[in-house]
Design a protein around this motif. Structure first.
Motif, PDB file in Angstrom:
ATOM      1  N   GLU A  33       0.770  -4.623 -10.290  1.00  0.00           N
ATOM      2  CA  GLU A  33      -0.395  -5.358 -10.771  1.00  0.00           C
ATOM      3  C   GLU A  33      -1.654  -4.531 -10.507  1.00  0.00           C
ATOM      4  N   PRO A  34      -2.612  -4.544 -11.436  1.00  0.00           N
ATOM      5  CA  PRO A  34      -3.852  -3.777 -11.243  1.00  0.00           C
ATOM      6  C   PRO A  34      -4.559  -4.167  -9.940  1.00  0.00           C
ATOM      7  N   GLY A  35      -4.976  -3.158  -9.189  1.00  0.00           N
ATOM      8  CA  GLY A  35      -5.735  -3.379  -7.966  1.00  0.00           C
ATOM      9  C   GLY A  35      -4.906  -3.703  -6.731  1.00  0.00           C
ATOM     10  N   GLU A  36      -3.595  -3.789  -6.852  1.00  0.00           N
ATOM     11  CA  GLU A  36      -2.735  -4.077  -5.702  1.00  0.00           C
ATOM     12  C   GLU A  36      -1.973  -2.816  -5.317  1.00  0.00           C
ATOM     13  N   ASP A  37      -1.908  -2.534  -4.019  1.00  0.00           N
ATOM     14  CA  ASP A  37      -1.237  -1.308  -3.580  1.00  0.00           C
ATOM     15  C   ASP A  37      -0.297  -1.529  -2.399  1.00  0.00           C
ATOM     16  N   TRP A  38       0.229  -2.732  -2.245  1.00  0.00           N
ATOM     17  CA  TRP A  38       1.138  -3.021  -1.148  1.00  0.00           C
ATOM     18  C   TRP A  38       2.584  -2.681  -1.494  1.00  0.00           C
ATOM     19  N   PHE A  39       3.381  -2.481  -0.460  1.00  0.00           N
ATOM     20  CA  PHE A  39       4.817  -2.266  -0.564  1.00  0.00           C
ATOM     21  C   PHE A  39       5.502  -3.396   0.213  1.00  0.00           C
ATOM     22  N   TYR A  40       6.725  -3.730  -0.171  1.00  0.00           N
ATOM     23  CA  TYR A  40       7.516  -4.717   0.559  1.00  0.00           C
ATOM     24  C   TYR A  40       8.910  -4.154   0.748  1.00  0.00           C
TER      25      TYR A  40
END
Length: 119
Positions: free
Chosen positions: A70-77
Protein backbone atom coordinates in the motif's frame (compact mmCIF):
# COMPACT_ATOMS: atom_id res chain seq x y z
CA UNK A 1 18.78 -15.66 -3.74
CA UNK A 2 17.38 -14.57 -0.37
CA UNK A 3 19.06 -11.95 1.74
CA UNK A 4 21.87 -13.31 3.92
CA UNK A 5 20.99 -10.74 6.57
CA UNK A 6 17.28 -11.42 7.00
CA UNK A 7 15.90 -14.90 6.22
CA UNK A 8 12.77 -14.78 4.09
CA UNK A 9 13.58 -11.43 2.46
CA UNK A 10 14.96 -11.09 -1.06
CA UNK A 11 15.44 -7.39 -1.88
CA UNK A 12 15.84 -8.19 -5.59
CA UNK A 13 12.49 -9.98 -6.00
CA UNK A 14 10.19 -7.82 -8.12
CA UNK A 15 6.44 -7.58 -7.45
CA UNK A 16 4.30 -9.99 -9.49
CA UNK A 17 1.95 -7.17 -10.51
CA UNK A 18 -0.15 -4.32 -9.15
CA UNK A 19 -3.08 -6.38 -7.86
CA UNK A 20 -3.81 -9.69 -6.16
CA UNK A 21 -2.71 -12.33 -8.64
CA UNK A 22 -5.37 -14.85 -7.57
CA UNK A 23 -8.24 -12.34 -7.30
CA UNK A 24 -7.49 -11.05 -10.79
CA UNK A 25 -7.72 -14.61 -12.14
CA UNK A 26 -11.23 -15.01 -10.64
CA UNK A 27 -14.16 -13.37 -12.48
CA UNK A 28 -15.50 -11.71 -9.32
CA UNK A 29 -12.32 -11.48 -7.24
CA UNK A 30 -11.56 -8.26 -5.35
CA UNK A 31 -9.46 -7.15 -2.40
CA UNK A 32 -9.21 -4.59 0.38
CA UNK A 33 -5.45 -4.15 0.78
CA UNK A 34 -2.45 -5.75 -0.88
CA UNK A 35 0.52 -7.59 0.58
CA UNK A 36 3.81 -8.53 -1.04
CA UNK A 37 5.81 -11.66 -0.31
CA UNK A 38 9.22 -10.40 0.75
CA UNK A 39 10.88 -13.53 -0.60
CA UNK A 40 9.41 -13.97 -4.09
CA UNK A 41 7.46 -10.74 -4.75
CA UNK A 42 4.04 -12.41 -5.06
CA UNK A 43 1.25 -9.84 -4.66
CA UNK A 44 -1.84 -11.07 -2.83
CA UNK A 45 -4.79 -9.72 -0.83
CA UNK A 46 -4.73 -9.12 2.92
CA UNK A 47 -6.54 -11.07 5.63
CA UNK A 48 -9.37 -8.49 5.69
CA UNK A 49 -10.11 -9.38 2.07
CA UNK A 50 -12.66 -12.13 1.40
CA UNK A 51 -10.16 -14.60 -0.10
CA UNK A 52 -7.12 -13.94 2.15
CA UNK A 53 -4.67 -14.96 -0.57
CA UNK A 54 -1.57 -13.58 1.17
CA UNK A 55 -1.93 -15.95 4.13
CA UNK A 56 -2.68 -18.77 1.70
CA UNK A 57 0.58 -17.98 -0.15
CA UNK A 58 2.53 -18.15 3.11
CA UNK A 59 0.94 -21.50 3.99
CA UNK A 60 1.53 -22.93 0.51
CA UNK A 61 5.11 -21.75 -0.03
CA UNK A 62 6.54 -21.43 3.46
CA UNK A 63 7.69 -17.89 2.65
CA UNK A 64 7.32 -16.36 6.12
CA UNK A 65 7.64 -12.60 5.58
CA UNK A 66 5.23 -10.20 3.90
CA UNK A 67 5.26 -6.45 3.51
CA UNK A 68 2.54 -3.96 2.75
CA UNK A 69 2.00 -3.10 -0.91
CA UNK A 70 0.00 0.00 0.00
CA UNK A 71 1.29 3.52 -0.77
CA UNK A 72 3.11 5.09 2.17
CA UNK A 73 3.40 1.87 4.21
CA UNK A 74 6.78 0.24 4.77
CA UNK A 75 6.24 -2.40 7.46
CA UNK A 76 7.10 -6.10 7.30
CA UNK A 77 5.32 -8.95 9.11
CA UNK A 78 6.92 -12.29 9.95
CA UNK A 79 4.38 -15.11 10.27
CA UNK A 80 6.85 -17.31 12.20
CA UNK A 81 7.42 -14.75 14.96
CA UNK A 82 4.04 -12.99 14.56
CA UNK A 83 5.91 -9.69 14.78
CA UNK A 84 5.91 -6.49 12.75
CA UNK A 85 9.24 -4.90 11.88
CA UNK A 86 11.04 -2.83 9.28
CA UNK A 87 13.32 -4.27 6.64
CA UNK A 88 15.40 -3.39 3.61
CA UNK A 89 14.07 -1.55 0.59
CA UNK A 90 12.75 -4.04 -1.92
CA UNK A 91 12.81 -3.83 -5.71
CA UNK A 92 10.47 -1.20 -7.15
CA UNK A 93 7.63 -0.54 -7.30
CA UNK A 94 7.07 -0.20 -3.56
CA UNK A 95 3.27 -0.16 -3.81
CA UNK A 96 0.34 -0.43 -6.15
CA UNK A 97 -0.33 2.75 -8.19
CA UNK A 98 -1.56 5.59 -5.96
CA UNK A 99 -4.59 6.11 -8.20
CA UNK A 100 -5.70 2.48 -7.74
CA UNK A 101 -8.78 2.51 -5.47
CA UNK A 102 -9.15 0.71 -2.17
CA UNK A 103 -10.89 -1.70 -2.29
CA UNK A 104 -10.16 -2.80 -5.85
CA UNK A 105 -10.62 -3.44 -8.71
CA UNK A 106 -13.34 -0.80 -8.68
CA UNK A 107 -15.54 -2.58 -11.22
CA UNK A 108 -15.64 -5.78 -9.12
CA UNK A 109 -16.18 -4.45 -5.61
CA UNK A 110 -19.73 -5.21 -4.45
CA UNK A 111 -21.87 -2.42 -3.02
CA UNK A 112 -22.01 -4.25 0.34
CA UNK A 113 -18.26 -4.91 0.47
CA UNK A 114 -17.94 -3.78 4.10
CA UNK A 115 -20.28 -6.60 5.14
CA UNK A 116 -18.09 -9.16 3.35
CA UNK A 117 -14.67 -8.38 4.80
CA UNK A 118 -12.92 -10.14 7.69
CA UNK A 119 -12.35 -7.95 10.70
Amino acid sequence: MASDLIPGINPQAEPSGTGCTECLSEPEGWWVHLRRCAECGHIACCDSSPAQHSSAHVAKTGHPVITSFEPGEDWFYDFTTEAFSYGPRLADPQSHPVDQPVPAPADRVPVNWEELIHR
